[in-house]
Design a protein around this motif. Structure first.
Motif, mmCIF file in Angstrom:
data_model
loop_
_atom_site.group_PDB
_atom_site.id
_atom_site.type_symbol
_atom_site.label_atom_id
_atom_site.label_comp_id
_atom_site.label_asym_id
_atom_site.label_seq_id
_atom_site.Cartn_x
_atom_site.Cartn_y
_atom_site.Cartn_z
ATOM 1 N N GLU A 618 0.836 -1.201 0.000
ATOM 2 C CA GLU A 618 0.000 0.000 0.000
ATOM 3 C C GLU A 618 0.874 1.256 0.000
ATOM 4 O OE1 GLU A 618 -3.788 0.869 2.637
ATOM 5 O OE2 GLU A 618 -1.979 1.506 3.691
ATOM 6 N N GLY A 619 0.538 2.185 -0.881
ATOM 7 C CA GLY A 619 1.244 3.458 -0.934
ATOM 8 C C GLY A 619 2.481 3.472 -1.805
ATOM 9 N N VAL A 620 2.909 2.300 -2.317
ATOM 10 C CA VAL A 620 4.103 2.235 -3.167
ATOM 11 C C VAL A 620 3.693 2.405 -4.618
ATOM 12 C CG1 VAL A 620 6.031 0.797 -3.940
ATOM 13 C CG2 VAL A 620 5.353 0.802 -1.531
ATOM 14 N N SER A 621 4.426 3.237 -5.347
ATOM 15 C CA SER A 621 4.087 3.580 -6.722
ATOM 16 C C SER A 621 4.550 2.506 -7.700
ATOM 17 C CB SER A 621 4.734 4.920 -7.089
ATOM 18 O OG SER A 621 4.737 5.127 -8.479
ATOM 19 N N TYR A 622 3.635 2.038 -8.558
ATOM 20 C CA TYR A 622 4.009 1.110 -9.633
ATOM 21 C C TYR A 622 5.029 1.746 -10.572
ATOM 22 C CZ TYR A 622 0.638 -2.629 -8.696
ATOM 23 O OH TYR A 622 -0.028 -3.685 -8.139
ATOM 24 N N GLU A 623 4.792 2.986 -10.953
ATOM 25 C CA GLU A 623 5.717 3.662 -11.859
ATOM 26 C C GLU A 623 7.072 3.843 -11.195
ATOM 27 O OE1 GLU A 623 4.403 7.203 -13.690
ATOM 28 O OE2 GLU A 623 2.591 6.333 -14.556
ATOM 29 N N GLY A 624 7.071 4.110 -9.884
ATOM 30 C CA GLY A 624 8.333 4.276 -9.181
ATOM 31 C C GLY A 624 9.163 3.013 -9.184
ATOM 32 N N VAL A 625 8.509 1.857 -9.112
ATOM 33 C CA VAL A 625 9.224 0.578 -9.078
ATOM 34 C C VAL A 625 9.526 0.066 -10.476
ATOM 35 C CG1 VAL A 625 9.054 -1.851 -8.408
ATOM 36 C CG2 VAL A 625 8.295 -0.064 -6.831
ATOM 37 N N PHE A 626 8.511 0.059 -11.358
ATOM 38 C CA PHE A 626 8.665 -0.548 -12.676
ATOM 39 C C PHE A 626 9.075 0.442 -13.759
ATOM 40 C CE2 PHE A 626 5.437 -3.270 -10.586
ATOM 41 C CZ PHE A 626 6.129 -4.460 -10.631
ATOM 42 N N GLY A 627 8.726 1.712 -13.597
ATOM 43 C CA GLY A 627 8.925 2.685 -14.648
ATOM 44 C C GLY A 627 7.658 2.883 -15.448
ATOM 45 N N ALA A 628 7.426 4.105 -15.907
ATOM 46 C CA ALA A 628 6.174 4.450 -16.592
ATOM 47 C C ALA A 628 5.969 3.629 -17.855
ATOM 48 C CB ALA A 628 6.167 5.942 -16.913
#
Length: 787
Positions: A618-628
């Motif tokens: 919860e609260g962790v960004s998909y884009e932050g981890v995987f990239g846009a």
């Protein structure tokens, strides 16, 4: 077809068959009973085979980082099969043999103190199997609050280092790193990250948690910053707490806090006795008032994680904390601010004085921080420790991060070796499912205190407590003396830490001969007065709590592994293994294995192997981890499921990447260029010849290798450049698995060179060596280093 040629398809865990999505993990049920300072927890995972073929399910999940896991069993229909604790390699062999022969088997392994892998082989189509794990733990107690924590998901770990599958010896650049590639820094990286469900998608897996508190007196002020609760007060001060029906998604840590009525207990002593000796646990909160007027000028270095996984809520919480930290400094304090991702950036080259203009400059810097790139924490830690310290000041490093890395030991080793005596490191974990192992251990070796704060929790109390603690410890120079007959007890921690405001001293001990006596604890209070407390310890086999012995064993394992942050040693691994087997505990070198007696599936049949997908914390960004780019590609792909094919949403794309296995970018920036640059820097010195004064490495003895393998390894080691003027012998014992040296241990007793930097360089080189197929089991290599 023989058992050794059984067809097995490994998939990423998310399976598309027509329109249906199938998930092997159906439900997790947690039953916790709390008695005073101890908890006994039972975790039951229900797996179901939704396929028409035999299933192997692999599930990566978290448990508390100091939990003493001592039981595991599997239930098939009405039959319960108890797991046995074995040395890890032996347990793996038993599991693989059972899998090949058609028996149903379960294997429970520990990857980190807080990351575990459950493997289940040969689940029949449509069949349901339950795995039950039991552990004991010690509750945290601070500021009058008891805290029970149950983690629910492993956040995506960033993996540094050179991939072990790259052809380094051939002169080509390493392949792009993904989170599931083993590297020379994290050789078990492939075992740390599960496939993550795409955004907006839910599996059927949910979790139920029931906590029963038996305090003997009324329990009050029950609250959870993480979950909605259902609370029922039972008889005689007992309370039953459950998760609300609409809060059962396993994507965040459960944090449960409560107080007990009346005076806060200042001291608790628990004992247990059996054939292994007398065990005890002491929880001491010295009745000493905090002196807020005793303030020492400090030099504080704030180190903020700005990698991709911090994107959004976690970084915003860190920024909020930072603003309050800066505005809460005392007038004579100095400070520095550094942030790190792929590189390290800093507000100024030297510490700043606490003036209005410098505070404004700091706040402006904090406000412009953004999250992107990889989590190269080692560079950040080194930079923070090496910031120039002004004379007459105590250096305090404050780390703010989610801790999503796989090289925790490397970070702790750096702090252990490089932080100056008298200096301290405090760690703040921000988020819903932070890496508590890193947050706790790095503060422990840094002689500071860890703090976990959710991304949606208020920060005022956190910052106020922080300054109250760092201004002065409450009790220092703590000494523990045994007064009585027989050998003194073995205590953990071996050296008691300084105590801060509202922080208890927690000791676990074993008196092997079981002879009673007195334990005297003394120290110096903040105003210079001597503090002393004496405990009478008696060990009655008819009374006591069995969890005390298990927790002592767990603390011993923790202490032994903490000594191996820099590198594993043969003696250390043997000591951990012996302790784990004696106390029937899971450890890095032991595992639980359970096997059905009967053959339940056709050994020659086809098997589907599935790695269970997990929620993004919860609260962790998909884009932050995987990239846009990857997130966009995946969102398009979800609208076009492939019917009638064994297609995984977390599987290979046309370009060969694995978008649902988190990339090592932690922000979408590919690390292939970084890896290539790193390789060029490392190999440049070796491109034409070794450095003239670099030691010559020669294999002088080897067991488990034939002449050809020795020659190949000798040639491989010649590409390694070591620091000059190094002479002596080093003996390494290595465990071979699947064509790799999976564990490399230094035999310290037989080695004359034990310098951590040199051990690390040779270990990483050995990990990258491609072992000939003929080599199996254990290999011992003696190296001569001559300048």
């Amino acid at each position: 077809m023989t058992a050794s040629t059984v067809k097995e398809r490994k998939i990423g865990g998310l399976y598309v068959s027509g329109e249906e999505l199938a998930f092997p993990l159906k439900h997790t049920d947690v039953q916790a009973k709390i008695d005073g300072n101890l908890s006994r927890v039972e975790v039951t995972q229900t797996f179901e085979n939704p396929f028409t073929k035999t299933l192997e399910a692999v599930y990566i999940f978290p448990l508390p980082d100091e939990a003493a896991v001592d039981e595991m069993e599997i239930k098939i229909r009405d039959r319960v099969i108890k797991g046995n604790i074995k040395k890890r390699e032996e347990a793996q062999q038993i599991y693989e043999k059972a899998k090949q022969e058609g028996q149903t088997a379960g294997l429970l392994e520990q990857e980190r103190d807080n990351i575990f892998t459950q493997s289940l082989a040969n689940i029949l189509p449509g069949e349901e199997i339950q795995v039950t794990i039991r552990y004991s733990d010690s509750l945290k107690f601070a500021g009058g609050n008891y805290e029970f924590v149950f983690p629910m998901v492993v956040g995506p770990r960033y993996i540094p280092g050179t991939p072990l599958d790259s052809n380094v010896g051939g002169g080509t650049a390493p392949a792009p790193m993904t989170q599931n590639q083993d590297t020379d820094v994290v050789p078990d990286a492939s075992r740390l990250n599960a496939p993550i469900l795409p955004e907006e998608m839910r599996s059927r897996h949910n979790i139920n948690v029931t906590v029963e508190i038996d305090a003997g007196v009324p329990v009050q002020k029950i609250e959870s910053p993480s979950h909605k609760l259902k609370i029922e007060h039972l008889e005689e001060g007992c309370v039953q707490i459950q998760l609300s029906d609409d809060d059962t998604i396993p994507n965040k840590d459960l944090i449960l806090r409560y107080q007990i009525a009346g005076e806060n207990t200042q001291t608790t002593v628990l004992t247990q006795a059996d054939e292994r000796g007398g065990h005890f646990a002491i929880y001491l909160i010295p009745a000493i008032k905090y002196q807020s007027d005793e303030i020492i000028p400090k030099d504080i270095v704030f180190l903020v994680d700005t990698s991709g996984s911090q994107s959004g809520a976690p970084l915003q919480k860190c920024q909020e904390l930072m603003r309050q930290f800066i505005n809460g400094l005392n007038s004579h304090d100095t400070f520095s601010i550094l942030d790190f991702s792929n590189t390290v950036r800093q507000l100024s080259q030297t510490p700043l004085t606490n003036t209005d203009s410098n505070r404004k400059k700091a706040i402006d810097y904090i406000n412009t921080l953004c999250a992107r790139g990889a989590t190269e924490m080692l560079s950040g830690i080194r930079a923070a420790i090496n910031v120039p310290t002004l004379e007459g000041r105590v250096r305090t490093v404050v780390l703010l991060t989610d801790g999503y890395i796989g090289n925790e030991n490397q970070i702790c080793a750096e702090v252990q070796q490089s932080l100056e005596p008298g200096n301290r490191l405090y760690s703040f974990g921000a988020g819903s499912s932070v890496n508590r192992l890193l947050i706790n251990r790095v503060a422990e070796v840094g002689r500071g205190i860890p703090c976990i704060i959710r991304h949606d929790e208020p920060t005022e109390d956190v910052t106020e407590k922080f300054f109250r603690r760092i201004n002065n410890p409450v009790l220092t120079d703590i000494e523990i003396i045994w007064e009585g007959k027989g050998e003194p007890p073995t205590l953990y921690p071996e050296k008691a830490p300084d105590l801060f405001a509202e922080q208890p001293l927690v000791l676990f001990g074993r008196k092997q001969d079981g002879i009673p006596g007195k334990l005297r604890i003394s120290g110096t209070s903040v105003v210079g007065k001597r503090y002393e407390k004496t405990f009478n310890l008696k060990f009655d086999p008819e009374e006591g709590n069995s969890a005390v012995a298990q927790l002592w064993g767990r603390q011993r394992i923790k202490a032994l592994t903490n000594e191996m942050f820099a590198y594993e040693t043969k003696a250390g691994v043997e000591a951990v293994t012996e302790t784990a087997l004696t106390y029937q505990l899971l450890s890095p070198y032991t595992a639980f294995v359970a096997v059905s007696e009967e053959v339940r599936v056709n050994p020659d049949g086809e098997t589907v192997s599935v790695q269970v997908p997990v929620e993004m914390p919860e609260g962790v960004s998909y884009e932050g981890v995987f990239g846009a780019e990857i997130v966009e590609e995946r969102s398009r792909g979800l609208s076009m499921p492939t019917a009638m094919q064994a297609q995984t949403l977390g599987g290979l794309t046309a370009r060969g990447s694995s978008p649902l296995s988190p990339q090592a970018t932690h922000g979408g920036q590919s690390l292939s260029a970084i890896a290539r640059s790193s390789f060029k820097r490392r190999s440049g010195a070796n491109a034409f010849s070794r450095m003239a004064d670099s030691p010559q490495i020669t294999i002088i003895r080897a067991t488990g290798l034939d002449e050809d393998a020795i020659a190949r390894l000798n040639q491989h080691l010649q590409t390694l450049t070591l620091p000059s003027r190094t002479n002596g012998e080093m003996v390494f014992e290595c465990v071979v698995q699947k064509g790799r040296l999976k564990r490399v241990m230094l035999d310290e007793e037989a080695s004359t060179v034990k310098i951590a930097k040199i051990v690390d360089l040779i270990k990483r080189s050995l990990l990258k060596w491609r072992v000939p197929p003929s080599v199996t089991g254990t290999v011992t290599v003696t190296l001569s280093l001559q300048s």
